[in-house]
Design a protein around this motif. Structure first.
Motif, mmCIF file in Angstrom:
data_model
loop_
_atom_site.group_PDB
_atom_site.id
_atom_site.type_symbol
_atom_site.label_atom_id
_atom_site.label_comp_id
_atom_site.label_asym_id
_atom_site.label_seq_id
_atom_site.Cartn_x
_atom_site.Cartn_y
_atom_site.Cartn_z
ATOM 1 N N LYS A 163 0.801 -1.224 0.000
ATOM 2 C CA LYS A 163 0.000 0.000 0.000
ATOM 3 C C LYS A 163 0.834 1.275 0.000
ATOM 4 O O LYS A 163 0.351 2.346 -0.323
ATOM 5 C CB LYS A 163 -0.892 0.049 1.263
ATOM 6 N N SER B 56 -8.089 -0.687 3.832
ATOM 7 C CA SER B 56 -8.704 -0.536 2.519
ATOM 8 C C SER B 56 -7.674 -0.892 1.442
ATOM 9 O O SER B 56 -6.501 -0.521 1.548
ATOM 10 C CB SER B 56 -9.218 0.888 2.351
ATOM 11 N N ASN C 82 -6.398 -0.006 -1.313
ATOM 12 C CA ASN C 82 -5.995 1.031 -2.265
ATOM 13 C C ASN C 82 -4.555 1.409 -1.978
ATOM 14 O O ASN C 82 -4.096 1.235 -0.847
ATOM 15 C CB ASN C 82 -6.877 2.277 -2.094
HETATM 16 MG MG MG Z 1 -7.810 3.378 4.175
#
Ligand code: MG
Ligand code: TXA
Length: 351
Positions: free
Chosen positions: A63, A151, A153
């Motif tokens: 990430k 998350s 992303n």
């Molecule tokens: Mg996040």
């Protein structure tokens, strides 16, 4: 993948897409310490087994996440919480029973030696949630241990609400992703994060479980990002980082702006404009002006639809190569608060 550098090419892996029928294969990879993204009702999470330090390090690396930002642990069952945290307050117990499975993350006192230390860097607490997504609950059960799931992303980008978003960010760098049956996550923004130690609930990040809903259980206060930054003890480190932002500048268009106010703002621009707004506003704008790209939030006044479409819209407009994004505000009331919280963070300019 198009823009891998040489170092990335050496690490490139084949990212497999799983579904309900191949969950066992995904679970086997997770047990081996591999990274597999999973769907939830909020956004997709980047999964790794929460007791493997190397696997968890892989999540931060994939990430590009700052190492002091702790991860959420995902469970499939309330009993897993009792097994893995130091203490469950009566209030936390009530919240779990009322809102789980669902978009509520609760912070518990950390029990040493259960999760890998880098799940909760420098913290004496751990954030836990039970998602409302059948594939993912089964996946956690098959793995037999909770999964971390920030998350899925790249750090700073809008969170992913569709399998394509995950593949855009991580194809070639993670072992797999589980594709949900629905094409877009039901809620569309991340879970509400709360502290619930004693008689009061403290909201650290607003989400679909709203202040009014929590208020039926106990008194509630929300700590804003700046209040959290001033208070070291309860700080949710995520609040200090830039979030959810496309490459292009995002202008937040206030709710009270009429069609002619929108048109005036658009006329000031010499850049290619992308518009994120409800169907009614889009139609009215299109009838009066040509602009580069658009994405619909749904019918006027449909807060759930706008919240569900927000990140998908920001990602779509980013890829449309417009040069500036105009995004429509909603009323910042109880229901609209999570949308406005995320859109404000994504916006560089508030008119
Ligand atoms: Mg996040
Ligand atoms: O809906 C969600 O919560 C999604 C899905 C995938 O479950 N996950 C998610 O994770 O949004 P992440 O890592 O992007 O956000 C976690 C937030 C961050 O703001 C982090 O700082 C905060 O929760 N957090 C995690 N552990 C914490 C702790 N022990 N104390 C305070 N804040 C914590």
């Amino acid at each position: 993948m198009t823009d891998l550098n040489v170092e990335d090419l050496n690490k490139a892996v084949n990212t497999q897409v799983f579904d309900y029928s191949t969950l066992k294969d995904a679970a086997a990879l997770l047990k081996q310490g591999k990274l597999v993204a999973f769907p939830t009702e909020t956004v997709y999470g980047l999964g790794a087994i929460a007791n493997n330090e190397t696997a968890v390090r892989g999540v931060f690396q994939a990430k590009g996440r700052p190492e002091d930002n702790p991860l959420i642990v995902h469970v499939s069952d309330i009993s897993q919480v009792h097994d893995t945290v130091a203490n469950v307050s009566p209030l936390a117990q009530r919240l779990m029973e009322t809102f789980w499975p669902g978009p509520l993350t609760i912070i518990f006192p950390l029990k040493e030696g259960v999760f890998a230390p880098n799940v909760t860097p420098g913290k004496k607490s751990v954030a836990v949630r039970m998602p409302r997504q059948m594939e993912t609950l089964l996946l956690i059960e098959m793995v037999g241990f909770p999964l971390v799931g920030p998350s899925a992303n790249l750090s700073g980008k809008p969170s992913p609400t569709a399998v394509e978003h995950v593949l855009n960010d991580f194809s070639g760098t993670i072992s797999g992703v589980i594709k949900a049956q629905s094409s877009i996550s039901e809620i569309g923004v991340e879970s509400t994060v709360v502290l619930a130690d004693d008689e009061q609930i403290v909201i650290l990040r607003p989400g679909a479980i709203t202040q009014n809903m929590l208020g039926k259980i106990a008194p509630v206060v929300e700590m804003t990002a700046s209040q959290q930054l001033a208070n070291k003890d309860v700080q949710s480190p995520g609040v200090k980082y830039l979030h959810y932002s496309p490459e292009q500048p995002v202008y937040l268009i206030p709710i009270e702006y009429t069609l002619s106010d929108w048109l005036k703002e658009m006329d000031k621009q010499e850049r290619k404009i992308g518009v994120l707004a409800d169907e009614k506003m889009l139609k009215a704008l299109e009838a009066n002006k040509s602009f580069y790209s658009s994405y619909s939030l749904g019918s006027e006044g449909d807060v759930a639809s706008a919240t569900r479409q927000l990140y998908a819209g920001l990602r779509y407009l980013e890829q449309s190569s417009c040069e500036i994004i105009f995004a429509q505000a909603l009323l910042d009331d109880d229901a609209g608060h999570a949308y406005m919280n995320r859109l404000t963070k994504a916006s560089n300019f508030v008119l």
